[in-house]
Write an enzyme that holds these catalytic residues in place. Structure first.
Site, PDB file in Angstrom:
ATOM      1  N   ARG A 130     -19.394  -5.001 -21.231  1.00  0.00           N
ATOM      2  CA  ARG A 130     -19.744  -5.196 -19.823  1.00  0.00           C
ATOM      3  C   ARG A 130     -21.120  -5.801 -19.605  1.00  0.00           C
ATOM      4  O   ARG A 130     -21.311  -6.609 -18.695  1.00  0.00           O
ATOM      5  CB  ARG A 130     -19.724  -3.842 -19.114  1.00  0.00           C
ATOM      6  CG  ARG A 130     -18.353  -3.443 -18.801  1.00  0.00           C
ATOM      7  CD  ARG A 130     -18.289  -2.419 -17.735  1.00  0.00           C
ATOM      8  NE  ARG A 130     -16.869  -2.206 -17.524  1.00  0.00           N
ATOM      9  CZ  ARG A 130     -16.325  -1.048 -17.256  1.00  0.00           C
ATOM     10  NH1 ARG A 130     -17.079   0.014 -17.133  1.00  0.00           N
ATOM     11  NH2 ARG A 130     -15.044  -0.940 -17.083  1.00  0.00           N
ATOM     12  N   HIS A 187     -20.869  -3.247 -13.280  1.00  0.00           N
ATOM     13  CA  HIS A 187     -19.535  -3.807 -13.497  1.00  0.00           C
ATOM     14  C   HIS A 187     -19.597  -5.271 -13.129  1.00  0.00           C
ATOM     15  O   HIS A 187     -20.104  -5.623 -12.062  1.00  0.00           O
ATOM     16  CB  HIS A 187     -18.478  -3.086 -12.661  1.00  0.00           C
ATOM     17  CG  HIS A 187     -17.101  -3.348 -13.158  1.00  0.00           C
ATOM     18  ND1 HIS A 187     -16.483  -4.556 -12.993  1.00  0.00           N
ATOM     19  CD2 HIS A 187     -16.242  -2.580 -13.858  1.00  0.00           C
ATOM     20  CE1 HIS A 187     -15.293  -4.519 -13.561  1.00  0.00           C
ATOM     21  NE2 HIS A 187     -15.125  -3.322 -14.096  1.00  0.00           N
ATOM     22  N   ARG A 203     -21.948   1.919 -21.875  1.00  0.00           N
ATOM     23  CA  ARG A 203     -20.690   2.649 -22.071  1.00  0.00           C
ATOM     24  C   ARG A 203     -19.563   1.693 -22.435  1.00  0.00           C
ATOM     25  O   ARG A 203     -19.402   0.643 -21.793  1.00  0.00           O
ATOM     26  CB  ARG A 203     -20.340   3.363 -20.769  1.00  0.00           C
ATOM     27  CG  ARG A 203     -18.986   4.029 -20.781  1.00  0.00           C
ATOM     28  CD  ARG A 203     -18.646   4.498 -19.386  1.00  0.00           C
ATOM     29  NE  ARG A 203     -18.425   3.378 -18.507  1.00  0.00           N
ATOM     30  CZ  ARG A 203     -17.381   3.269 -17.678  1.00  0.00           C
ATOM     31  NH1 ARG A 203     -16.478   4.216 -17.615  1.00  0.00           N
ATOM     32  NH2 ARG A 203     -17.251   2.222 -16.892  1.00  0.00           N
ATOM     33  N   HIS A 226     -22.235   0.616 -11.483  1.00  0.00           N
ATOM     34  CA  HIS A 226     -20.915   1.174 -11.744  1.00  0.00           C
ATOM     35  C   HIS A 226     -20.966   2.525 -12.457  1.00  0.00           C
ATOM     36  O   HIS A 226     -20.206   3.427 -12.140  1.00  0.00           O
ATOM     37  CB  HIS A 226     -20.153   0.158 -12.592  1.00  0.00           C
ATOM     38  CG  HIS A 226     -18.741   0.538 -12.898  1.00  0.00           C
ATOM     39  ND1 HIS A 226     -17.833   0.800 -11.906  1.00  0.00           N
ATOM     40  CD2 HIS A 226     -18.086   0.680 -14.068  1.00  0.00           C
ATOM     41  CE1 HIS A 226     -16.669   1.097 -12.460  1.00  0.00           C
ATOM     42  NE2 HIS A 226     -16.794   1.052 -13.764  1.00  0.00           N
ATOM     43  N   GLU A 274      -9.051  -3.081 -23.315  1.00  0.00           N
ATOM     44  CA  GLU A 274     -10.087  -3.382 -22.327  1.00  0.00           C
ATOM     45  C   GLU A 274     -11.313  -3.936 -23.026  1.00  0.00           C
ATOM     46  O   GLU A 274     -11.429  -3.872 -24.248  1.00  0.00           O
ATOM     47  CB  GLU A 274     -10.462  -2.118 -21.540  1.00  0.00           C
ATOM     48  CG  GLU A 274      -9.393  -1.703 -20.561  1.00  0.00           C
ATOM     49  CD  GLU A 274      -9.865  -0.627 -19.607  1.00  0.00           C
ATOM     50  OE1 GLU A 274     -11.014  -0.164 -19.709  1.00  0.00           O
ATOM     51  OE2 GLU A 274      -9.059  -0.233 -18.757  1.00  0.00           O
TER      52      GLU A 274
HETATM   53  C1  LIG Z   1     -14.531   2.278  -9.220  1.00  0.00           C
HETATM   54  C2  LIG Z   1     -14.682   3.004 -10.533  1.00  0.00           C
HETATM   55  C3  LIG Z   1     -13.775   2.772 -11.553  1.00  0.00           C
HETATM   56  C4  LIG Z   1     -13.894   3.445 -12.774  1.00  0.00           C
HETATM   57  N1  LIG Z   1     -12.949   3.246 -13.751  1.00  0.00           N
HETATM   58  C5  LIG Z   1     -13.006   3.987 -14.881  1.00  0.00           C
HETATM   59  C6  LIG Z   1     -11.980   3.912 -15.856  1.00  0.00           C
HETATM   60  O1  LIG Z   1     -11.008   3.194 -15.695  1.00  0.00           O
HETATM   61  N2  LIG Z   1     -12.093   4.678 -16.974  1.00  0.00           N
HETATM   62  C7  LIG Z   1     -13.153   5.516 -17.183  1.00  0.00           C
HETATM   63  O2  LIG Z   1     -13.214   6.184 -18.211  1.00  0.00           O
HETATM   64  N3  LIG Z   1     -14.139   5.611 -16.263  1.00  0.00           N
HETATM   65  C8  LIG Z   1     -14.084   4.887 -15.121  1.00  0.00           C
HETATM   66  N4  LIG Z   1     -15.069   5.003 -14.195  1.00  0.00           N
HETATM   67  C9  LIG Z   1     -16.120   5.997 -14.405  1.00  0.00           C
HETATM   68  C10 LIG Z   1     -15.545   7.377 -14.172  1.00  0.00           C
HETATM   69  O3  LIG Z   1     -14.658   7.334 -13.083  1.00  0.00           O
HETATM   70  C11 LIG Z   1     -16.646   8.378 -13.890  1.00  0.00           C
HETATM   71  O4  LIG Z   1     -17.659   8.276 -14.832  1.00  0.00           O
HETATM   72  C12 LIG Z   1     -16.070   9.791 -13.948  1.00  0.00           C
HETATM   73  O5  LIG Z   1     -14.952   9.890 -13.098  1.00  0.00           O
HETATM   74  C13 LIG Z   1     -17.127  10.789 -13.556  1.00  0.00           C
HETATM   75  O6  LIG Z   1     -16.508  12.036 -13.479  1.00  0.00           O
HETATM   76  P1  LIG Z   1     -17.374  13.305 -13.149  1.00  0.00           P
HETATM   77  O7  LIG Z   1     -16.442  14.451 -13.160  1.00  0.00           O
HETATM   78  O8  LIG Z   1     -18.546  13.333 -14.039  1.00  0.00           O
HETATM   79  O9  LIG Z   1     -17.958  13.034 -11.679  1.00  0.00           O
HETATM   80  P2  LIG Z   1     -17.260  12.569 -10.339  1.00  0.00           P
HETATM   81  O10 LIG Z   1     -15.834  12.239 -10.507  1.00  0.00           O
HETATM   82  O11 LIG Z   1     -18.137  11.518  -9.758  1.00  0.00           O
HETATM   83  O12 LIG Z   1     -17.314  13.874  -9.434  1.00  0.00           O
HETATM   84  C14 LIG Z   1     -18.533  14.372  -8.944  1.00  0.00           C
HETATM   85  C15 LIG Z   1     -18.262  15.612  -8.139  1.00  0.00           C
HETATM   86  O13 LIG Z   1     -19.492  16.248  -7.824  1.00  0.00           O
HETATM   87  C16 LIG Z   1     -19.543  16.548  -6.439  1.00  0.00           C
HETATM   88  N5  LIG Z   1     -20.952  16.619  -6.074  1.00  0.00           N
HETATM   89  C17 LIG Z   1     -21.921  15.697  -6.233  1.00  0.00           C
HETATM   90  N6  LIG Z   1     -23.102  16.186  -5.810  1.00  0.00           N
HETATM   91  C18 LIG Z   1     -22.869  17.445  -5.402  1.00  0.00           C
HETATM   92  C19 LIG Z   1     -23.690  18.459  -4.853  1.00  0.00           C
HETATM   93  N7  LIG Z   1     -24.992  18.292  -4.618  1.00  0.00           N
HETATM   94  N8  LIG Z   1     -23.122  19.655  -4.535  1.00  0.00           N
HETATM   95  C20 LIG Z   1     -21.789  19.859  -4.735  1.00  0.00           C
HETATM   96  N9  LIG Z   1     -20.970  18.917  -5.229  1.00  0.00           N
HETATM   97  C21 LIG Z   1     -21.508  17.733  -5.567  1.00  0.00           C
HETATM   98  C22 LIG Z   1     -18.721  15.448  -5.801  1.00  0.00           C
HETATM   99  O14 LIG Z   1     -18.290  15.818  -4.496  1.00  0.00           O
HETATM  100  C23 LIG Z   1     -17.571  15.370  -6.795  1.00  0.00           C
HETATM  101  O15 LIG Z   1     -16.675  16.429  -6.576  1.00  0.00           O
HETATM  102  C24 LIG Z   1     -14.973   4.340 -12.973  1.00  0.00           C
HETATM  103  C25 LIG Z   1     -15.894   4.555 -11.953  1.00  0.00           C
HETATM  104  C26 LIG Z   1     -15.746   3.894 -10.738  1.00  0.00           C
HETATM  105  C27 LIG Z   1     -16.753   4.149  -9.645  1.00  0.00           C
END
Ligand SMILES: Cc1cc2nc3c(=O)[nH]c(=O)nc-3n(C[C@H](O)[C@H](O)[C@H](O)COP(=O)(O)OP(=O)(O)OC[C@H]3O[C@@H](n4cnc5c(N)ncnc54)[C@H](O)[C@@H]3O)c2cc1C
Length: 512
Positions: free
Chosen positions: A280, A238, A372, A337, A127
């Site tokens: 990116r 992105h 990132r 993104h 990538e």
């Molecule tokens: C379209 C897209 C494609 C991506 N592709 C990639 C990829 O291929 N590879 C990669 O490494 N990264 C990728 N990323 C980035 C990556 O997906 C995210 O950085 C990562 O999934 C974040 O994980 P997380 O567990 O920190 O948060 P998230 O997966 O965003 O989860 C957040 C959680 O917190 C909860 N929440 C939020 N606020 C509250 C609140 N006040 N009270 C209770 N619950 C709350 C939500 O409901 C959810 O359960 C991508 C992101 C996007 C948007």
């Protein structure tokens, strides 16, 4: 530690709201994306009473939207090259020690996930910004969804859905739980420690690939409690989102998709040696300028074989717009993104506040610096989710008797349709001092209020407004261009520094 139930239902009145339920747990995890769920698996394995909550129905957060995959060094000898790519993308603000330790630990997690039966594709792909093919996919281009499903399936107690954290509880200077709004009303959860895993704040921007719930709540909860937030101005755009916000993953460029301007010219080689596979920030700025210069930018995927099998999500998103990517060019533009900044933590996930830990996109560990590297974030969510959970359990305090709930930061949700377009203009791919100052004056005139209680919508609007102000302040202070932050009026990189904000104080902290 012995496992016990975490719900002793005790009702008590809270003025102006339904009855307040009081629960108690060892580790309260806010968020059920990759970081929160993986953290919970490790906490459960330690026998800790663990409560995971998600404000949205599962699978929630950005995690299920991740297409590209997870970047794992190919083997021990690849750690140095992976680190070099990470440093290169992060433009002088990656904390090399932290990054190296995360990359060194990565193979352990890949082995663990494989041993749990997660269906990683055996062939890694390359990538943007990676010097080698080291990104591992699951389920074609639905990597995040398959990863999260696999993790959720192993939890013995599923996350509670529909619970929004509105504020943190403090006992002295220690974080001791959170005030939640659940389907049945308010809940006060006393906890030995709290782990923030609430993701980023993409929904601040008018076009974002992140889901609407990405409102940066965890950063605001931490800020309100007095924690240090770092480098919030670094928001990764992105480069190739479709007009409906759907993402066309870098992986497509990795296997031959090219960018064309409105005049049909392939322009990336003019901007970067790596062409379409440049980091990116470089690609997003090139797309921005070429859209300005020629009116539009398109992604050409027509040469990719077996497109439908390899990228089912991209094909579905294009079809939703009436386009067939095997024959049509896809119109693309940059979209918010990923947030590099967040709650500052050390290499163990510990924030600057006792009892408070953070992992995943909500945190600023030092892995990403100013930009990132693709697919390093799911990896960080895994490694730091585990570390933060285990560190929190090491430092567990018995739930305090009478913690105090901090006020909830709120704003009228009706201001968001006014705020977001302005955010897009001032805080987008290309920034400039006068526009930033005007935006800040506008955002500071909007009402941000503290209340003892609020609806989810009011709290999210409060989070977004506060973050709009903080991002603008950081972007103004950063009179240089670095990584994802580009200032038209300061196009060069200066001396590397971090911005840190704590309460109303924003300062520069030398890097390294
Ligand atoms: C379209 C897209 C494609 C991506 N592709 C990639 C990829 O291929 N590879 C990669 O490494 N990264 C990728 N990323 C980035 C990556 O997906 C995210 O950085 C990562 O999934 C974040 O994980 P997380 O567990 O920190 O948060 P998230 O997966 O965003 O989860 C957040 C959680 O917190 C909860 N929440 C939020 N606020 C509250 C609140 N006040 N009270 C209770 N619950 C709350 C939500 O409901 C959810 O359960 C991508 C992101 C996007 C948007």
């Amino acid at each position: 530690m012995r496992r016990k139930d975490y719900v002793p239902p005790l009702q008590e009145g809270l003025s102006g709201t339904a009855a307040l339920s009081r629960w108690e747990t060892d580790l309260l995890i806010l968020g059920a994306g990759v970081a929160g769920v993986y953290a919970a698996l490790w906490a459960e394995a330690e026998g800790a009473r663990t409560l995971v909550v998600s404000k949205d129905p599962l699978p929630s957060g950005s995690t299920p939207w991740a297409q590209g995959g997870v970047a794992f060094p190919l083997d021990a000898t690849d750690v140095a090259a992976h680190l070099q790519d990470t440093l290169q993308a992060g433009r002088g603000l990656v904390e090399a020690k932290v990054a190296r330790s995360i990359l060194q630990e990565a193979p352990f997690h890949l082995e663990k996930l494989l041993s749990w039966g997660l269906p990683f594709h055996p062939e890694p792909v390359r990538e943007g910004g990676h010097s080698r093919a080291r990104v591992r996919h699951l389920g074609g281009d639905r990597s995040g969804l398959w990863l999260l499903r696999g993790l959720l399936g192993r939890l013995s107690r599923p996350p509670l859905q529909g619970y929004t954290a509105l504020s943190l509880l403090l006992a002295g200077d220690r974080v001791a739980g959170a005030l939640l709004l659940g389907p049945e009303g308010p809940v006060q959860v006393k906890a030995g420690a709290v782990l923030l895993a609430t993701g980023g704040f993409g929904s601040l921007f008018p076009i974002s690939t992140a889901p609407p719930g990405a409102s940066g709540d965890g950063m605001v909860l931490a800020w309100r409690a007095g924690a240090i937030l770092r480098d919030l101005e670094f928001v990764q755009f992105h480069p190739t989102a479709l007009p409906n916000g759907a993402l066309v993953s870098e992986a497509a460029r990795g296997v031959g998709a090219v960018l064309l301007n409105a005049w049909g010219e392939r322009f990336m080689p003019r901007y970067a040696e790596l062409g379409e596979l440049a980091p990116r920030d470089v690609v997003a700025q090139a797309v921005f300028w070429e859209r300005q210069r020629t009116g539009a930018v398109y992604l050409d995927l027509r040469s990719i074989e077996h497109l439908g099998e390899r990228f089912p999500s991209i094909v579905a998103s294009a079809r939703a717009l009436g386009l067939d990517p095997t024959t049509d060019l896809l119109p693309v533009a940059p979209a918010a993104h990923y947030v590099m900044g967040g709650v500052r933590t050390d290499a163990g996930g510990f924030t600057s506040l006792p009892g408070l830990y953070a992992a995943g996109e909500v945190a600023s560990t030092g892995l990403h610096g100013a930009n990132r590297l693709a697919s390093n974030s799911l990896l960080e969510g895994l490694v730091m989710g585990k570390r933060a959970a285990l560190a929190a359990l090491q430092d567990l305090h018995g739930p305090p008797r009478q913690p105090q709930a901090l006020p909830v930061l709120t704003a009228p949700p009706s201001l968001l349709p006014k705020l977001k377009p302005q955010v897009g203009e001032a805080l987008g791919v290309v920034r400039e001092g006068e526009r930033l100052r005007a935006f800040l004056a506008f955002a500071e005139a909007l009402p941000l209020e503290e209340k003892p209680w609020a609806s989810r919508e009011e709290a999210e609007a409060g989070s977004l407004l506060l973050l709009a102000r903080l991002v603008a302040q950081g972007a103004l202070l950063r009179e240089e261009s670095r990584g994802a932050h580009f200032r038209e009026d300061f196009p060069q990189e200066g001396e590397p520094f971090h911005t840190e904000v704590s309460g109303s104080t924003l300062c520069r902290v030398p890097a390294g």
